[in-house]
Scaffold this motif. Sequence first.
Motif, PDB file in Angstrom:
ATOM      1  N   ASP A 257      -2.272   1.763  -6.357  1.00 23.12           N
ATOM      2  CA  ASP A 257      -1.917   0.731  -5.373  1.00 23.12           C
ATOM      3  C   ASP A 257      -0.689   1.140  -4.572  1.00 23.12           C
ATOM      4  O   ASP A 257      -0.637   0.955  -3.350  1.00 23.12           O
TER       5      ASP A 257
ATOM      6  N   GLU B  86      -1.661   3.819  -2.065  1.00 24.11           N
ATOM      7  CA  GLU B  86      -2.417   3.231  -0.961  1.00 24.11           C
ATOM      8  C   GLU B  86      -1.487   2.500   0.007  1.00 24.11           C
ATOM      9  O   GLU B  86      -1.674   2.591   1.227  1.00 24.11           O
ATOM     10  N   ARG B  87      -0.465   1.799  -0.515  1.00 28.69           N
ATOM     11  CA  ARG B  87       0.513   1.130   0.353  1.00 28.69           C
ATOM     12  C   ARG B  87       1.298   2.150   1.176  1.00 28.69           C
ATOM     13  O   ARG B  87       1.525   1.959   2.372  1.00 28.69           O
TER      14      ARG B  87
ATOM     15  N   ALA C  13      -0.979   3.498   3.890  1.00 28.21           N
ATOM     16  CA  ALA C  13      -1.201   2.470   4.916  1.00 28.21           C
ATOM     17  C   ALA C  13       0.032   2.332   5.806  1.00 28.21           C
ATOM     18  O   ALA C  13      -0.095   2.155   7.023  1.00 28.21           O
TER      19      ALA C  13
ATOM     20  N   ARG D 255       1.872   4.574   6.792  1.00 30.47           N
ATOM     21  CA  ARG D 255       1.847   5.701   7.747  1.00 30.47           C
ATOM     22  C   ARG D 255       0.641   5.640   8.674  1.00 30.47           C
ATOM     23  O   ARG D 255       0.346   6.606   9.379  1.00 30.47           O
ATOM     24  N   GLY D 256      -0.089   4.536   8.589  1.00 32.13           N
ATOM     25  CA  GLY D 256      -1.234   4.373   9.478  1.00 32.13           C
ATOM     26  C   GLY D 256      -2.495   5.059   8.994  1.00 32.13           C
ATOM     27  O   GLY D 256      -3.447   5.204   9.753  1.00 32.13           O
TER      28      GLY D 256
ATOM     29  N   ILE E  78      -5.904   5.236   7.303  1.00 25.18           N
ATOM     30  CA  ILE E  78      -6.993   4.318   6.958  1.00 25.18           C
ATOM     31  C   ILE E  78      -8.030   5.108   6.179  1.00 25.18           C
ATOM     32  O   ILE E  78      -8.658   6.037   6.693  1.00 25.18           O
TER      33      ILE E  78
END
Length: 182
Positions: A17, A20-21, A24, A26-27, A29
Amino acid sequence: MSGPQEIEVKYRVFDLDDLERELAARGVILSEPVHQDDQAFAQGGWSYGQSKVGVPFARLRTQAGRHLFTVKRPVANEMACIEHESEVTDREEMRRAVELMGFYPTVRIVKTRRTARLGELLLCLDEVEHAGSFLEIEKVLGQGEDGELVQAELDEFARSLGARLERTTETYDSIVRAALLQ
């Protein structure tokens, strides 16, 4: 024999998690998860514990109903390989052909993979059966680029993410094999 040289670095992920944060933020996807079923093959005469550098290895992968045949030959280390890949229509017939060429099956690697592109980098977030969560960062070398220097740059990027990661120089077949032997 030459071909595209794929360079990668690999990390065990301790907090998925959190990673993944960080991605995210850093943009980045990530794609939808895909299931990959890989059978790894080694060249006859090679065994675990020996160097992989200079030795060709094969893989049959099934993903979304497609079968891919890949041959990799590590150059500077296990994560810097010349690689050739092609789709095949019949996995079982290709397996028999690979074995006829003198390769033998080693380990089956089953994983769920999510990917993202970040410039020239391919990020792969993998959940590997029997082994856990991993982040792979891959780049195809450009003309004149040094593979080990690129690996150092990829490592610097991974460390900049701020997530708890542990770098490994082992390939998935070795990691899964070690986990199954425990």
